[in-house]
Scaffold this motif. Structure first.
Motif, PDB file in Angstrom:
ATOM      1  N   GLN A  95     -28.809 119.908 -80.521  1.00  0.00           N
ATOM      2  CA  GLN A  95     -28.865 121.310 -80.102  1.00  0.00           C
ATOM      3  C   GLN A  95     -27.465 121.919 -80.060  1.00  0.00           C
ATOM      4  OE1 GLN A  95     -31.178 122.105 -76.581  1.00  0.00           O
ATOM      5  NE2 GLN A  95     -30.264 124.115 -76.269  1.00  0.00           N
ATOM      6  N   TYR A  96     -26.476 121.113 -79.704  1.00  0.00           N
ATOM      7  CA  TYR A  96     -25.096 121.597 -79.640  1.00  0.00           C
ATOM      8  C   TYR A  96     -24.188 120.889 -80.658  1.00  0.00           C
ATOM      9  CZ  TYR A  96     -26.698 123.610 -75.243  1.00  0.00           C
ATOM     10  OH  TYR A  96     -27.389 124.312 -74.289  1.00  0.00           O
ATOM     11  N   GLY A  97     -24.765 120.061 -81.512  1.00  0.00           N
ATOM     12  CA  GLY A  97     -23.984 119.347 -82.508  1.00  0.00           C
ATOM     13  C   GLY A  97     -23.423 118.038 -81.978  1.00  0.00           C
ATOM     14  N   GLN A  98     -22.592 117.395 -82.816  1.00  0.00           N
ATOM     15  CA  GLN A  98     -21.961 116.136 -82.413  1.00  0.00           C
ATOM     16  C   GLN A  98     -20.523 116.056 -82.946  1.00  0.00           C
ATOM     17  OE1 GLN A  98     -23.893 112.610 -83.984  1.00  0.00           O
ATOM     18  NE2 GLN A  98     -24.510 113.635 -85.878  1.00  0.00           N
ATOM     19  N   LYS A  99     -19.826 117.145 -82.807  1.00  0.00           N
ATOM     20  CA  LYS A  99     -18.478 117.257 -83.375  1.00  0.00           C
ATOM     21  C   LYS A  99     -17.530 116.192 -82.823  1.00  0.00           C
ATOM     22  CE  LYS A  99     -14.660 120.514 -84.077  1.00  0.00           C
ATOM     23  NZ  LYS A  99     -14.202 121.914 -83.884  1.00  0.00           N
ATOM     24  N   THR A 100     -17.590 115.939 -81.513  1.00  0.00           N
ATOM     25  CA  THR A 100     -16.662 114.982 -80.915  1.00  0.00           C
ATOM     26  C   THR A 100     -16.980 113.559 -81.355  1.00  0.00           C
ATOM     27  OG1 THR A 100     -16.454 116.450 -79.004  1.00  0.00           O
ATOM     28  CG2 THR A 100     -15.602 114.224 -78.763  1.00  0.00           C
ATOM     29  N   LEU A 101     -18.268 113.224 -81.458  1.00  0.00           N
ATOM     30  CA  LEU A 101     -18.639 111.901 -81.962  1.00  0.00           C
ATOM     31  C   LEU A 101     -18.083 111.690 -83.363  1.00  0.00           C
ATOM     32  CD1 LEU A 101     -22.384 111.346 -80.918  1.00  0.00           C
ATOM     33  CD2 LEU A 101     -20.310 110.660 -79.703  1.00  0.00           C
ATOM     34  N   ILE A 102     -18.233 112.691 -84.206  1.00  0.00           N
ATOM     35  CA  ILE A 102     -17.744 112.589 -85.586  1.00  0.00           C
ATOM     36  C   ILE A 102     -16.222 112.473 -85.619  1.00  0.00           C
ATOM     37  CG2 ILE A 102     -17.568 113.812 -87.783  1.00  0.00           C
ATOM     38  CD1 ILE A 102     -20.373 114.980 -87.175  1.00  0.00           C
ATOM     39  N   ASN A 103     -15.549 113.254 -84.791  1.00  0.00           N
ATOM     40  CA  ASN A 103     -14.090 113.165 -84.733  1.00  0.00           C
ATOM     41  C   ASN A 103     -13.629 111.778 -84.307  1.00  0.00           C
ATOM     42  OD1 ASN A 103     -13.616 115.778 -85.569  1.00  0.00           O
ATOM     43  ND2 ASN A 103     -13.407 116.612 -83.503  1.00  0.00           N
ATOM     44  N   ALA A 104     -14.316 111.207 -83.314  1.00  0.00           N
ATOM     45  CA  ALA A 104     -13.954 109.872 -82.855  1.00  0.00           C
ATOM     46  C   ALA A 104     -14.164 108.832 -83.951  1.00  0.00           C
ATOM     47  CB  ALA A 104     -14.767 109.505 -81.618  1.00  0.00           C
ATOM     48  N   GLU A 105     -15.257 108.981 -84.695  1.00  0.00           N
ATOM     49  CA  GLU A 105     -15.551 108.029 -85.765  1.00  0.00           C
ATOM     50  C   GLU A 105     -14.596 108.182 -86.943  1.00  0.00           C
ATOM     51  OE1 GLU A 105     -17.079 105.134 -88.145  1.00  0.00           O
ATOM     52  OE2 GLU A 105     -17.506 105.460 -86.012  1.00  0.00           O
ATOM     53  N   CYS A 106     -14.306 109.411 -87.311  1.00  0.00           N
ATOM     54  CA  CYS A 106     -13.559 109.655 -88.557  1.00  0.00           C
ATOM     55  C   CYS A 106     -12.053 109.781 -88.378  1.00  0.00           C
ATOM     56  CB  CYS A 106     -14.097 110.920 -89.230  1.00  0.00           C
ATOM     57  SG  CYS A 106     -15.833 110.818 -89.703  1.00  0.00           S
ATOM     58  N   HIS A 107     -11.610 110.104 -87.173  1.00  0.00           N
ATOM     59  CA  HIS A 107     -10.189 110.374 -86.981  1.00  0.00           C
ATOM     60  C   HIS A 107      -9.511 109.385 -86.037  1.00  0.00           C
ATOM     61  CE1 HIS A 107     -10.621 114.006 -89.316  1.00  0.00           C
ATOM     62  NE2 HIS A 107     -11.593 114.425 -88.517  1.00  0.00           N
TER      63      HIS A 107
END
Length: 486
Positions: free
Chosen positions: A366-378
């Motif tokens: 509902q609000y996305g998962q931007k922080t999860l993706i940042n943690a995984e990719c960066h």
């Protein structure tokens, strides 16, 4: 049940147990009824994520044990809620509010849960929380999780609950349990405690074991108690304490912890204390109404014999900026936790959780998962990133050595005093303890508190100060739990 459950303290409950007026079974049922009336209907506060299916059986066992051999201690038969990132080796999953982990069952209790059970506490259930302790995405409201939905503030449902221990704070404030366990990485106990008018103790990192708690940051995470009174929070702290050789952070506290934290519940504890107020930076977001509440609290402390050093500014306050520590440690810590759940675990890595969310977007994003993706990719997940290493050193230096330590030494302070939870980021990066206490209410309803902060393992001093202030003021009042329609 004749026993008045609203605002009952743990001592009240034990007295009722001893007189035969109350049983643990009746108390568990009383809380379940309140949860039905106000959490799952009425105001729909949505703070309780799961009820332990064995809670009544455990209560029966505690009642029988009390009859046959007497109580184990002050938590015998007392119903407690746990934040949903705390492992229980029972019939409840540990999901951190995530649908991806809705079927993730821990192989054993977290260390602190073993301690609570040994003390005779009844694990009533799990409390809702901000998903992944606010590491899910940006712009998601505190207290929201895809598994549990939105937690609401019982004082005014249009205002925030604070996070990420939102469910723990609301459930305690609304009298859905005797006390609760929260966890804090950077404000997650102190923030909801402030906004829900309860007492929150954020301990020194390493005072309480983190083993069996779904992590965010290896360097900043800590569990802590949330309760309606300082005494009840201290009883919880006492029960959870104990050395765990599986948590490396605990080694620094050897020989630095008292045998009994309740010994520091001193009504005269403010007399002669030196308390510093960091006015610069930490007061910029206060409204006039909030500032008036804070200044009233300071005036009361003066009347009780405290010496107020105002200002006692922290020279590094404006230098403490964004840090990559949490982003880097989240990936490494979470993957290590998931790997220990065994081959039957539904998710084994952060990458798998992200993939699950992408496959179930309507339910999970509902609000996305931007922080999860940042943690995984960066972040590498190995804690070797140059920026991480430099940020970790900077956090320790600016927050601890040149921050809290330097200010308290310069002014010979027993504690720093902050409005609400505004100093929580500073204390969190230093790994230092804080105790938040109710200090009043704004006209719109939301509570406002003060927070005592000290150096490592100075919980006894903070407890003494917080208890004296609480006993002199007793500002907390329960939410009405009446809907606007009523």
């Amino acid at each position: 049940m004749a026993f008045e459950i609203e605002e009952a303290t743990i001592a009240d409950m034990q007295a009722a147990f001893a007189s035969g007026e109350l049983t643990s079974r009746q108390l568990v049922l009383g809380y379940m009824n309140r949860i039905a009336d106000h959490d799952k209907s009425g105001l729909l506060l949505n703070s309780v994520l799961a009820i332990n299916p064995d809670a009544l059986f455990i209560a029966d066992a505690m009642d029988r044990e009390r009859e046959t051999s007497g109580p184990r201690g002050p938590l015998h038969g007392i119903p407690i809620l746990l934040k949903d990132n705390v492992d229980t080796g029972d019939k409840m999953p540990t999901s951190a509010g995530s649908l991806a982990l809705a079927d993730s069952y821990a192989p054993e209790d977290a260390f602190i849960v073993k301690q609570l059970r040994a003390a005779g506490a009844v694990i009533l259930g799990k409390a809702n929380m901000t998903e992944f302790a606010n590491m899910m995405t940006e712009g998601m409201p505190s207290g929201y999780s895809s598994r549990g939905g939105q937690v609401m503030n019982p004082y005014n449902i249009s205002t925030p609950t604070g996070g990420s221990s939102a469910g723990s704070g609301v459930s305690v404030s609304a009298n859905f349990c005797a006390a609760a366990v929260g966890t804090e990485t950077s404000g997650s106990i102190l923030n909801p405690s402030n906004l829900c008018s309860v007492v929150g103790i954020k301990p020194t990192v390493g005072l309480l074991s983190r083993t069996g708690i779904l992590p965010l940051s290896n360097s900043q995470d800590t569990p802590g108690p949330m309760a309606r009174t300082v005494t009840d929070a201290v009883l919880m702290l006492q029960a959870m304490a104990g050395y765990d050789d599986r948590d490396a952070a605990m080694g620094g506290g050897i020989g630095r912890q008292p045998a009994d934290y309740t010994a520091f519940l001193d009504k005269e504890g403010l007399a002669g204390a030196r308390i510093g107020i960091p006015r610069d930076y930490y007061f910029e977001e206060l409204t006039e109404e909030q500032l008036a509440i804070f200044d009233r609290a300071v005036g009361i402390m003066k009347e009780m014999g405290a010496t107020i050093v105002d200002p006692a500014n922290i020279a590094t306050a404006r230098s403490i900026v964004y840090s990559t520590v949490l982003l880097n440690e989240f990936k490494a810590s979470l993957n290590a936790y998931l790997a220990k759940l065994g081959p039957g675990a539904p998710m084994r890595t952060l990458k798998e959780i992200i993939a699950f969310n992408n496959e179930h977007q309507a339910e999970t994003l509902q609000y996305g998962q931007k922080t999860l993706i940042n943690a995984e990719c960066h972040s590498s997940g190995t804690l070797t990133d140059v920026r991480y290493l430099r940020d970790r050193e900077s956090d320790i230096r600016l927050c601890k050595e040149e921050g809290i330590d330097a200010t308290m030494k310069e002014h010979r302070l027993d504690a720093l005093l902050f409005p609400a939870d505004f100093g929580s980021r500073l204390a969190a990066r230093a790994g230092y303890p804080s105790v938040g206490v109710p200090a009043g209410y704004t006209k719109a309803g939301p509570p406002f508190g003060v927070c005592f902060t000290g150096r490592a393992y100075e919980e006894p001093t903070l407890i003494r100060l917080a208890y004296a202030f609480e006993q002199a003021t007793k500002f907390r009042r329960p939410p009405s739990l009446k809907s606007f329609i009523d």
